[in-house]
Design a protein around this motif. Structure first.
Motif, PDB file in Angstrom:
ATOM      1  N   HIS A 201       0.984  -1.308  -0.048  1.00 47.15           N
ATOM      2  CA  HIS A 201       0.127   0.114   0.021  1.00 47.15           C
ATOM      3  C   HIS A 201       0.858   1.210   0.113  1.00 47.15           C
ATOM      4  CE1 HIS A 201      -3.045  -2.595   0.470  1.00 47.15           C
ATOM      5  NE2 HIS A 201      -3.401  -2.738   1.633  1.00 47.15           N
ATOM      6  N   ARG A 202       1.839   1.130   0.752  1.00 47.08           N
ATOM      7  CA  ARG A 202       2.754   2.289   0.632  1.00 47.08           C
ATOM      8  C   ARG A 202       3.422   2.651  -0.501  1.00 47.08           C
ATOM      9  NH1 ARG A 202       7.544   1.703   3.425  1.00 47.08           N
ATOM     10  NH2 ARG A 202       8.006   3.795   3.320  1.00 47.08           N
ATOM     11  N   LEU A 203       3.849   1.409  -1.359  1.00 49.30           N
ATOM     12  CA  LEU A 203       4.387   1.571  -2.838  1.00 49.30           C
ATOM     13  C   LEU A 203       3.201   2.258  -3.733  1.00 49.30           C
ATOM     14  CD1 LEU A 203       6.672   0.843  -4.487  1.00 49.30           C
ATOM     15  CD2 LEU A 203       5.700  -1.363  -4.987  1.00 49.30           C
ATOM     16  N   GLU A 204       2.129   1.730  -3.456  1.00 51.07           N
ATOM     17  CA  GLU A 204       0.952   2.182  -4.275  1.00 51.07           C
ATOM     18  C   GLU A 204       0.702   3.772  -4.052  1.00 51.07           C
ATOM     19  OE1 GLU A 204      -1.658  -1.795  -4.278  1.00 51.07           O
ATOM     20  OE2 GLU A 204      -2.103  -0.240  -2.771  1.00 51.07           O
ATOM     21  N   ASP A 205       0.901   4.250  -2.791  1.00 51.24           N
ATOM     22  CA  ASP A 205       0.786   5.734  -2.516  1.00 51.24           C
ATOM     23  C   ASP A 205       1.943   6.395  -3.129  1.00 51.24           C
ATOM     24  OD1 ASP A 205      -1.531   5.206  -1.045  1.00 51.24           O
ATOM     25  OD2 ASP A 205      -0.359   5.137   0.917  1.00 51.24           O
ATOM     26  N   GLU A 206       3.054   5.815  -3.214  1.00 53.58           N
ATOM     27  CA  GLU A 206       4.212   6.670  -3.787  1.00 53.58           C
ATOM     28  C   GLU A 206       3.988   6.882  -5.172  1.00 53.58           C
ATOM     29  OE1 GLU A 206       7.075   7.785  -2.722  1.00 53.58           O
ATOM     30  OE2 GLU A 206       6.315   7.520  -0.507  1.00 53.58           O
ATOM     31  N   PHE A 207       3.301   5.818  -5.963  1.00 45.95           N
ATOM     32  CA  PHE A 207       3.174   5.727  -7.239  1.00 45.95           C
ATOM     33  C   PHE A 207       1.979   6.628  -7.599  1.00 45.95           C
ATOM     34  CE2 PHE A 207       1.479   4.488 -11.396  1.00 45.95           C
ATOM     35  CZ  PHE A 207       2.719   4.263 -12.077  1.00 45.95           C
ATOM     36  N   ASP A 208       1.241   6.832  -6.771  1.00 50.21           N
ATOM     37  CA  ASP A 208       0.041   7.651  -6.899  1.00 50.21           C
ATOM     38  C   ASP A 208       0.652   9.114  -6.932  1.00 50.21           C
ATOM     39  OD1 ASP A 208      -2.284   9.637  -6.261  1.00 50.21           O
ATOM     40  OD2 ASP A 208      -3.287   7.737  -5.607  1.00 50.21           O
ATOM     41  N   ALA A 209       1.460   9.689  -5.934  1.00 54.97           N
ATOM     42  CA  ALA A 209       1.872  10.671  -5.769  1.00 54.97           C
ATOM     43  C   ALA A 209       2.969  11.005  -6.863  1.00 54.97           C
ATOM     44  CB  ALA A 209       3.051  10.777  -4.691  1.00 54.97           C
ATOM     45  N   TYR A 210       3.640  10.097  -7.517  1.00 55.25           N
ATOM     46  CA  TYR A 210       4.425  10.225  -8.591  1.00 55.25           C
ATOM     47  C   TYR A 210       3.669  10.487  -9.958  1.00 55.25           C
ATOM     48  CZ  TYR A 210       7.003   8.588 -12.824  1.00 55.25           C
ATOM     49  OH  TYR A 210       7.633   8.786 -14.106  1.00 55.25           O
ATOM     50  N   LEU A 211       2.546   9.845 -10.207  1.00 52.38           N
ATOM     51  CA  LEU A 211       1.920   9.931 -11.231  1.00 52.38           C
ATOM     52  C   LEU A 211       1.288  11.281 -11.435  1.00 52.38           C
ATOM     53  CD1 LEU A 211       1.268   8.714 -13.935  1.00 52.38           C
ATOM     54  CD2 LEU A 211      -0.690   7.572 -12.953  1.00 52.38           C
ATOM     55  N   THR A 212       0.517  11.572 -10.268  1.00 57.42           N
ATOM     56  CA  THR A 212       0.019  12.954 -10.000  1.00 57.42           C
ATOM     57  C   THR A 212       1.025  14.195 -10.295  1.00 57.42           C
ATOM     58  OG1 THR A 212      -1.541  12.073  -8.169  1.00 57.42           O
ATOM     59  CG2 THR A 212      -1.290  14.611  -8.453  1.00 57.42           C
ATOM     60  N   LYS A 213       2.224  13.810  -9.993  1.00 51.16           N
ATOM     61  CA  LYS A 213       3.287  15.094 -10.210  1.00 51.16           C
ATOM     62  C   LYS A 213       3.584  14.848 -11.729  1.00 51.16           C
ATOM     63  CE  LYS A 213       7.794  16.659  -8.982  1.00 51.16           C
ATOM     64  NZ  LYS A 213       8.689  16.572  -7.982  1.00 51.16           N
ATOM     65  N   GLN A 214       3.429  13.803 -12.513  1.00 47.23           N
ATOM     66  CA  GLN A 214       3.702  13.531 -13.727  1.00 47.23           C
ATOM     67  C   GLN A 214       2.618  14.251 -14.626  1.00 47.23           C
ATOM     68  OE1 GLN A 214       6.599  12.531 -15.629  1.00 47.23           O
ATOM     69  NE2 GLN A 214       7.564  12.587 -13.363  1.00 47.23           N
ATOM     70  N   VAL A 215       1.298  14.254 -14.057  1.00 50.91           N
ATOM     71  CA  VAL A 215       0.372  14.669 -14.840  1.00 50.91           C
ATOM     72  C   VAL A 215       0.449  16.338 -14.754  1.00 50.91           C
ATOM     73  CG1 VAL A 215      -2.290  15.294 -15.081  1.00 50.91           C
ATOM     74  CG2 VAL A 215      -1.347  12.869 -14.527  1.00 50.91           C
ATOM     75  N   GLU A 216       0.869  16.877 -13.574  1.00 46.26           N
ATOM     76  CA  GLU A 216       1.056  18.100 -13.500  1.00 46.26           C
ATOM     77  C   GLU A 216       2.367  18.879 -14.203  1.00 46.26           C
ATOM     78  OE1 GLU A 216       1.717  18.675  -9.113  1.00 46.26           O
ATOM     79  OE2 GLU A 216      -0.298  18.366  -8.703  1.00 46.26           O
ATOM     80  N   GLN A 217       2.937  18.010 -14.492  1.00 42.84           N
ATOM     81  CA  GLN A 217       4.372  18.486 -15.271  1.00 42.84           C
ATOM     82  C   GLN A 217       4.099  18.092 -16.939  1.00 42.84           C
ATOM     83  OE1 GLN A 217       7.565  16.551 -13.339  1.00 42.84           O
ATOM     84  NE2 GLN A 217       7.492  18.194 -11.445  1.00 42.84           N
ATOM     85  N   THR A 218       3.117  17.591 -17.181  1.00 43.70           N
ATOM     86  CA  THR A 218       2.920  17.456 -18.603  1.00 43.70           C
ATOM     87  C   THR A 218       1.798  18.259 -19.220  1.00 43.70           C
ATOM     88  OG1 THR A 218       3.796  15.280 -18.072  1.00 43.70           O
ATOM     89  CG2 THR A 218       2.803  15.412 -20.313  1.00 43.70           C
ATOM     90  N   PRO A 219       1.986  19.718 -19.360  1.00 40.34           N
ATOM     91  CA  PRO A 219       0.578  20.368 -19.760  1.00 40.34           C
ATOM     92  C   PRO A 219      -0.070  19.819 -21.090  1.00 40.34           C
ATOM     93  CG  PRO A 219       2.706  21.428 -20.076  1.00 40.34           C
ATOM     94  CD  PRO A 219       3.147  20.298 -19.406  1.00 40.34           C
ATOM     95  N   GLN A 220       0.565  19.333 -21.738  1.00 41.69           N
ATOM     96  CA  GLN A 220      -0.144  18.790 -23.114  1.00 41.69           C
ATOM     97  C   GLN A 220      -0.940  17.583 -23.048  1.00 41.69           C
ATOM     98  OE1 GLN A 220       3.192  18.247 -22.552  1.00 41.69           O
ATOM     99  NE2 GLN A 220       3.907  16.252 -23.262  1.00 41.69           N
TER     100      GLN A 220
END
Length: 406
Positions: free
Chosen positions: A194-213
């Motif tokens: 579950h901790r790994l899933e939470d880490e991936f959630d945070a990572y992917l959320t950041k990727q969406v924010e950093q990919t404006p297109q």
């Protein structure tokens, strides 16, 4: 594609006019006699199901693959393990504080694979199939720590990743006490997952924010998939469902969902609990393994309603960006059973596009191999073995199977 395309792509799609152009919204309105507004719609309903996987987000420029997520974590893990005891803290404590988990250690040797193979690593740990290894790998982790005489003493030496996981868990001291407990260890490994899933959630959320297109590209690509093969609106009333194996969806694409389009994130979505797990087929009666299956996790989360995924008869099922990996075969078997793939008339369309350095021929060949394996595996589940053996041939003969570049 026009830059002023409505942001409410899916919610704005009139499913009675999905073949129209995006600019149709700007066309002058023509007055019609009042009786037309009250006339009975005699068109037949035509339904399609669009299934998308991680390749969809990758095609839209989003670094959503597990390799991109895991590589910097691997570097962090190796640096901490190399330093060992530092600043008065053990390596295990420092790994935990750095957001790393026991599963990061397990995945060390798999960092070059795509994210879906993480599920293969989980399966290797919770249900090992190698006959010489009589004990479950999870049992073996603590065999030395608690002096389990039933376990071969050299097991952890032979499998260094297990030895490193044991060291991490022991140094963290997770309250296991002096006596081994399989139940405690199972819970611990689930908590780590579950901790790994939470880490991936945070990572992917950041990727969406950093990919404006991403929002615009994703809307355009989904629309391109949706509009293919849709019949004339004068004769049919098109209906649509999207089954996504990704954790992104309408929110990240910046459109509002509506009843006209059922959009289901089968494995959870960003900010709403995401799921890593193994295929639950044949595993649900094993109480040690079941909690690590997607089936168990989805059941705990409530799961989607059937009408959200398969709203009645489906005329066409489209696939794009899905690896068709065995970890998801149970889903496809359930879908194919529900539409009576052999005896029905549902068509299957598998779309692909070249990526990275791979040529069109290489990607198409890979897709053909994956489709063949999927359908051959499904064919073996049919009661009539002859039907199973000629399923692919029948689909081709009836024009119900296609593999196309998009």
């Amino acid at each position: 594609m026009a830059d002023d395309m409505p942001v409410s792509l899916l919610a704005g799609i009139d499913v009675n006019n999905v073949t129209g152009s995006f600019m149709a919204n700007n066309a002058p309105k023509i007055e019609k006699p009042d009786y037309i507004l009250h006339s009975h719609d005699t068109r037949l309903t035509w339904r399609q199901l669009v299934i998308i996987g991680n390749g969809f987000d990758l095609a839209c420029g989003l670094k959503s693959d597990f390799k991109s997520f895991f590589e910097p974590r691997l570097e962090r893990l190796q640096a901490i393990e190399h330093e060992g005891f530092s600043d008065g803290k053990s390596a295990g404590s420092r790994l935990h504080e750095a957001g790393l988990t026991a599963w990061d250690i397990i995945l060390t040797d798999r960092s070059g694979d795509y994210w879906y193979d993480v599920e293969g690593a989980i399966a290797r740990w919770v249900r090992p199939q190698n006959p010489p290894r009589h004990l479950d790998l999870l049992d073996s982790v603590f065999s030395l720590e608690f002096g389990d005489e039933k376990s071969p003493f050299g097991l952890l030496t032979k499998y260094p990743s297990e030895r490193r996981v044991r060291r991490y868990l022991v140094e963290r001291g997770f309250g296991l006490g002096d006596e081994y407990s399989r139940e405690k260890l199972d819970k611990l490994m689930l908590d780590e997952l579950h901790r790994l899933e939470d880490e991936f959630d945070a990572y992917l959320t950041k990727q969406v924010e950093q990919t404006p297109q991403y929002p615009k590209t994703a809307r355009q690509l989904l629309w391109e998939i949706i509009k293919r093969g849709v019949p004339n609106e004068d004769d049919f009333r098109p209906d649509l469902s999207v089954l996504s194996f990704n954790y992104t969806g309408p929110k990240e694409m910046k459109f509002n969902n509506s009843r006209a389009v059922s959009y289901v994130n089968i494995h959870g979505k960003l900010g709403g609990g995401i799921v890593f797990g193994i295929d639950g087929k044949g595993m649900m009666t094993d109480r040690n393994v079941a909690p690590f299956t997607k089936t168990y996790r989805l059941m705990a989360m409530g799961g989607p309603q059937h009408y959200e995924v398969l709203p009645g008869d489906v005329n066409l099922i489209k696939f794009f960006g899905h690896s068709l990996a065995s970890a998801d075969y149970s889903y496809f078997q359930a879908i194919f059973d529900s539409i009576d793939l052999y005896g029905g008339d549902t068509c299957l369309a598998f779309y692909y596009r070249p990526y990275a350095e791979k040529s069109d021929l290489e990607v198409r060949t890979d897709m053909m191999n994956r489709v063949t394996e999927l359908l051959a595996t499904y064919g073996r589940t049919l009661d009539n073995t002859d039907h199973g053996n000629n399923l692919i041939h029948k689909l081709l003969l009836e024009g119900r199977l296609s593999i196309e570049r998009i």
